[in-house]
Scaffold this motif. Structure first.
Motif, PDB file in Angstrom:
ATOM      1  N   LYS A 139       0.831  -1.214   0.000  1.00 14.24           N
ATOM      2  CA  LYS A 139       0.000   0.000   0.000  1.00 14.24           C
ATOM      3  C   LYS A 139       0.864   1.262   0.000  1.00 14.24           C
ATOM      4  O   LYS A 139       0.622   2.189  -0.770  1.00 14.24           O
ATOM      5  N   ASP A 140       1.880   1.303   0.870  1.00 14.47           N
ATOM      6  CA  ASP A 140       2.726   2.496   0.960  1.00 14.47           C
ATOM      7  C   ASP A 140       3.899   2.461  -0.012  1.00 14.47           C
ATOM      8  O   ASP A 140       4.538   3.486  -0.241  1.00 14.47           O
ATOM      9  N   PHE A 141       4.194   1.275  -0.550  1.00 15.72           N
ATOM     10  CA  PHE A 141       5.341   1.070  -1.442  1.00 15.72           C
ATOM     11  C   PHE A 141       6.625   1.593  -0.797  1.00 15.72           C
ATOM     12  O   PHE A 141       7.396   2.361  -1.378  1.00 15.72           O
ATOM     13  N   SER A 142       6.817   1.176   0.442  1.00 15.30           N
ATOM     14  CA  SER A 142       7.932   1.662   1.254  1.00 15.30           C
ATOM     15  C   SER A 142       9.137   0.734   1.101  1.00 15.30           C
ATOM     16  O   SER A 142       9.255  -0.286   1.770  1.00 15.30           O
ATOM     17  N   PHE A 143      10.034   1.093   0.182  1.00 12.18           N
ATOM     18  CA  PHE A 143      11.287   0.375  -0.040  1.00 12.18           C
ATOM     19  C   PHE A 143      12.428   1.389   0.011  1.00 12.18           C
ATOM     20  O   PHE A 143      12.218   2.590  -0.201  1.00 12.18           O
ATOM     21  N   ASP A 144      13.639   0.912   0.284  1.00 16.78           N
ATOM     22  CA  ASP A 144      14.775   1.831   0.192  1.00 16.78           C
ATOM     23  C   ASP A 144      14.985   2.184  -1.278  1.00 16.78           C
ATOM     24  O   ASP A 144      14.447   1.538  -2.179  1.00 16.78           O
ATOM     25  N   ASN A 145      15.793   3.221  -1.530  1.00 17.56           N
ATOM     26  CA  ASN A 145      15.880   3.750  -2.890  1.00 17.56           C
ATOM     27  C   ASN A 145      17.029   3.161  -3.697  1.00 17.56           C
ATOM     28  O   ASN A 145      17.552   3.800  -4.596  1.00 17.56           O
ATOM     29  N   ASN A 146      17.416   1.944  -3.366  1.00 16.61           N
ATOM     30  CA  ASN A 146      18.321   1.235  -4.250  1.00 16.61           C
ATOM     31  C   ASN A 146      17.513   0.621  -5.388  1.00 16.61           C
ATOM     32  O   ASN A 146      16.344   0.286  -5.223  1.00 16.61           O
ATOM     33  N   GLN A 147      18.144   0.491  -6.533  1.00 14.54           N
ATOM     34  CA  GLN A 147      17.434  -0.123  -7.648  1.00 14.54           C
ATOM     35  C   GLN A 147      17.089  -1.570  -7.310  1.00 14.54           C
ATOM     36  O   GLN A 147      17.914  -2.327  -6.812  1.00 14.54           O
TER      37      GLN A 147
END
Length: 307
Positions: free
Chosen positions: A230-238
């Motif tokens: 829902k939040d699409f909460s991932f770190d910003n690594n590819q």
């Protein structure tokens, strides 16, 4: 979230015992909540309605609760309930090495939640049935109230905890088939993430509407992982994102699409909520990280509505 006496990192070894602990905690919490009084202790009673005869009022219970209840007759106490679980590959997200109390995926959460509902149903002397589907109708058991039947259903739920699957979702097809199997008016619980790759949204909504035939009371537990789905909460690594049912892959940085993704997913949640409202289906979005109280409370509220 229900707090259990043992470590929350423990492997789930006894689903029946776990369900008893969760329900006991839920009942204790209800006694301290605004729901105090319409609780699971009074399965042989119903709230007194103005205009009814006063001859069956339980005055001893009134002295304890300060609420008027009338005693039910045997034929009034039994409700038929049917639990439906989507066991497709998307329900086995997120990947976990082992189903543990602090690390459940969607199917693990649904299995534990269903066991808790079954424990509450047992205490209310309600009959329960179970359907499990993915790209096939994997399991069906009609509504019964015996302890042997409940144990058999628990065994099926424990199997969901142990067996990952790569099956695709045929929610549209099997909700129609399940609806045809439930003949007498029942309370129906559906655990699904509402992901469907082969049918349009309208066809999927039509399958949900079919569950309402025969005047069933339907509760849709829209099951999801709040942080990532829902939040699409991932770190910003590819990262490489893979559709677990179609195998499609895409490489991207999460932050680049997070806002657009959140807008799309919120639109879908709202559309689903509105469709359920239109069809008079109780829509309950369930984040698998948030515990079972809302699920158990929904059963009690709907039980009062249907009896």
């Amino acid at each position: 979230m229900i707090s259990l006496n043992h470590s929350v990192s423990a492997e789930i070894k006894n689903l029946d015992l776990l369900a008893k602990q969760v329900v006991e905690g839920f009942i204790t919490g209800m006694h301290k909540s605004p729901f105090h009084g319409f609780s699971v202790e009074f399965s042989e009673h119903k709230l007194y309605n103005k205009g009814e005869s006063t001859r069956h009022i339980d005055w001893k219970l009134f002295a304890k609760t300060e609420k008027l209840y009338t005693k039910k007759y045997e034929e009034e106490t039994n409700l038929r309930c049917h639990i439906i679980i989507d066991n497709s590959a998307s329900m086995h997200y997120p990947q976990v090495k082992q189903q543990r109390l602090d690390s459940l995926n969607k199917i693990g959460f649904s299995a534990v939640a269903s066991a808790c509902l079954m424990e509450l149903l047992k205490r209310q002397r309600d009959a329960v049935g179970l359907s499990i589907y993915s790209d096939s109708y994997e399991f069906y058991a009609p509504e019964k109230g015996s302890e042997r039947h409940r144990k058999m259903l628990l065994h099926q739920l424990e199997g969901l905890l142990a067996q990952p699957t790569t099956s695709t979702t045929h929610t549209y097809e099997y909700l129609h088939e399940i609806a045809e199997n439930i003949h007498r008016r029942s309370l129906i619980f559906v655990f699904t993430d509402m992901f469907q790759t082969e049918k349009s949204e309208e066809e999927l909504f039509d399958a949900l509407r079919h569950l309402k035939h025969n005047k069933h009371e339907v509760i849709l537990f829209h099951t999801y992982d709040g942080a990532t789905e829902k939040d699409f909460s991932f770190d910003n690594n590819q990262k490489k994102f893979v559709d677990v049912e179609t195998g499609e892959e895409i490489n991207l940085y999460a932050e680049n699409v997070q806002e657009q993704y959140q807008n799309l997913i919120n639109d879908y949640f709202n559309k689903l909520k509105n469709k359920c409202l239109q069809y008079k289906i109780s829509y309950i979005p369930v984040d698998i990280r948030q515990g079972y109280n809302e699920i158990l409370t929904s059963y009690l509220i709907s039980r009062r509505k249907i009896l």
